[in-house]
Design a protein around this motif. Structure first.
Motif, mmCIF file in Angstrom:
data_model
loop_
_atom_site.group_PDB
_atom_site.id
_atom_site.type_symbol
_atom_site.label_atom_id
_atom_site.label_comp_id
_atom_site.label_asym_id
_atom_site.label_seq_id
_atom_site.Cartn_x
_atom_site.Cartn_y
_atom_site.Cartn_z
ATOM 1 N N ASN A 44 -0.086 8.276 0.087
ATOM 2 C CA ASN A 44 0.785 9.328 -0.427
ATOM 3 C C ASN A 44 2.249 8.941 -0.323
ATOM 4 N N ASN A 45 3.055 9.668 -1.024
ATOM 5 C CA ASN A 45 4.498 9.443 -1.087
ATOM 6 C C ASN A 45 5.199 10.568 -0.333
ATOM 7 N N PRO A 46 6.170 10.285 0.522
ATOM 8 C CA PRO A 46 6.610 8.967 0.978
ATOM 9 C C PRO A 46 5.601 8.379 1.960
ATOM 10 N N ALA A 47 5.711 7.074 2.168
ATOM 11 C CA ALA A 47 4.759 6.398 3.052
ATOM 12 C C ALA A 47 5.494 5.453 3.990
ATOM 13 N N LYS A 48 5.052 5.407 5.226
ATOM 14 C CA LYS A 48 5.517 4.407 6.184
ATOM 15 C C LYS A 48 4.500 3.277 6.131
ATOM 16 N N VAL A 49 4.988 2.069 5.860
ATOM 17 C CA VAL A 49 4.094 0.923 5.728
ATOM 18 C C VAL A 49 4.581 -0.202 6.625
ATOM 19 N N SER A 50 3.684 -1.077 6.977
ATOM 20 C CA SER A 50 4.049 -2.230 7.802
ATOM 21 C C SER A 50 4.974 -3.149 7.025
ATOM 22 N N ARG A 51 5.990 -3.645 7.729
ATOM 23 C CA ARG A 51 6.930 -4.580 7.105
ATOM 24 C C ARG A 51 6.137 -5.776 6.553
ATOM 25 N N ASP A 52 6.527 -6.265 5.398
ATOM 26 C CA ASP A 52 5.916 -7.395 4.698
ATOM 27 C C ASP A 52 4.551 -7.093 4.089
ATOM 28 N N SER A 53 4.137 -5.820 4.084
ATOM 29 C CA SER A 53 2.888 -5.505 3.383
ATOM 30 C C SER A 53 3.178 -5.437 1.881
ATOM 31 N N THR A 54 2.145 -5.639 1.078
ATOM 32 C CA THR A 54 2.303 -5.584 -0.372
ATOM 33 C C THR A 54 2.204 -4.128 -0.820
ATOM 34 N N VAL A 55 3.246 -3.672 -1.511
ATOM 35 C CA VAL A 55 3.321 -2.297 -1.997
ATOM 36 C C VAL A 55 3.422 -2.346 -3.517
ATOM 37 N N CYS A 56 2.574 -1.555 -4.183
ATOM 38 C CA CYS A 56 2.595 -1.464 -5.644
ATOM 39 C C CYS A 56 2.744 -0.011 -6.057
ATOM 40 N N VAL A 57 3.379 0.213 -7.189
ATOM 41 C CA VAL A 57 3.376 1.563 -7.739
ATOM 42 C C VAL A 57 1.961 1.833 -8.239
ATOM 43 N N ALA A 58 1.472 3.036 -8.044
ATOM 44 C CA ALA A 58 0.127 3.369 -8.505
ATOM 45 C C ALA A 58 0.095 3.541 -10.023
ATOM 46 N N TYR A 59 1.239 3.926 -10.598
ATOM 47 C CA TYR A 59 1.330 4.134 -12.050
ATOM 48 C C TYR A 59 2.582 3.468 -12.592
ATOM 49 N N GLN A 60 2.403 2.592 -13.567
ATOM 50 C CA GLN A 60 3.570 2.056 -14.271
ATOM 51 C C GLN A 60 3.992 3.027 -15.372
ATOM 52 N N VAL A 61 3.024 3.747 -15.924
ATOM 53 C CA VAL A 61 3.292 4.843 -16.858
ATOM 54 C C VAL A 61 2.434 6.011 -16.402
#
Length: 189
Positions: A44-61
């Protein structure tokens, strides 16, 4: 009793291996509440993630409705790829777009386009079109800043249907019979 401090030190060290070190998490967010994909998991947004983890947008459109959508434009750190390594707090940027449909009896003008909300667009038509024996004479646009000009500006804030209105005329030619002096021709609506 000598083993208790050593045992405590070993347990504390083991515990620290499983607890994230302060400052090793970063926040990712966007203004629209859209989720992210972190290391293959939807979060969910916002999210706390581990530094250097790969993060992608779930939707480009992301379609809000059939006539409104959000288009991913990049990250607040300047990156433009949909997936990044989270090295610092970062936000995903989206552009809101609305659908504009241009309709007309003149087929060449019919189109649809996605336009950024609040953007200014210019629509153009010719004064007249000739097709299949008919003449289409421009009359007006159904909306816009200069609706009676062939070039019309429109500021798009909501989905819109804009019509280019034409008067349809046909060419008539009158020829007289032999001996009668009545001849003429012209375009008539």
């Amino acid at each position: 009793m000598k083993n208790i401090p050593t045992l405590s030190l070993i347990m504390l060290s083991a515990l620290l291996l499983f607890v994230p070190v302060l400052g090793q998490e970063v926040e990712v967010s966007n203004s629209y509440g859209l989720p992210f994909v972190v290391e293959g998991r939807v979060v969910n947004n916002p999210a706390k993630v581990s530094r250097d983890s790969t993060v992608c947008v779930a939707y480009q459109v992301y379609y809000i409705t059939a006539e409104r959508r959000l288009v991913f434009t990049g990250w607040t750190n300047g990156e433009s790829a949909p997936c990044i390594k989270a090295e610092e707090p970062v936000g995903a940027r989206y552009r809101e777009e609305v659908l504009v449909v241009v309709d007309s009896t003149v087929e060449e003008l019919r189109t649809s386009l996605w336009v950024g909300k609040g953007e200014r667009i210019t629509l153009n038509a010719e004064k007249q079109y000739l097709k299949d024996g008919y003449r289409y004479v421009f009359q007006r646009w159904s909306r816009g800043e200069q609706p009676f000009n062939i070039s019309n500006t429109l500021v798009v804030t909501d989905p819109a249907v804009v019509e280019a209105v034409f008067k349809i005329e046909v060419r008539l030619e009158a020829l007289s019979a032999v001996g009668v002096k009545v001849n003429g021709s012209g375009w008539y609506g």
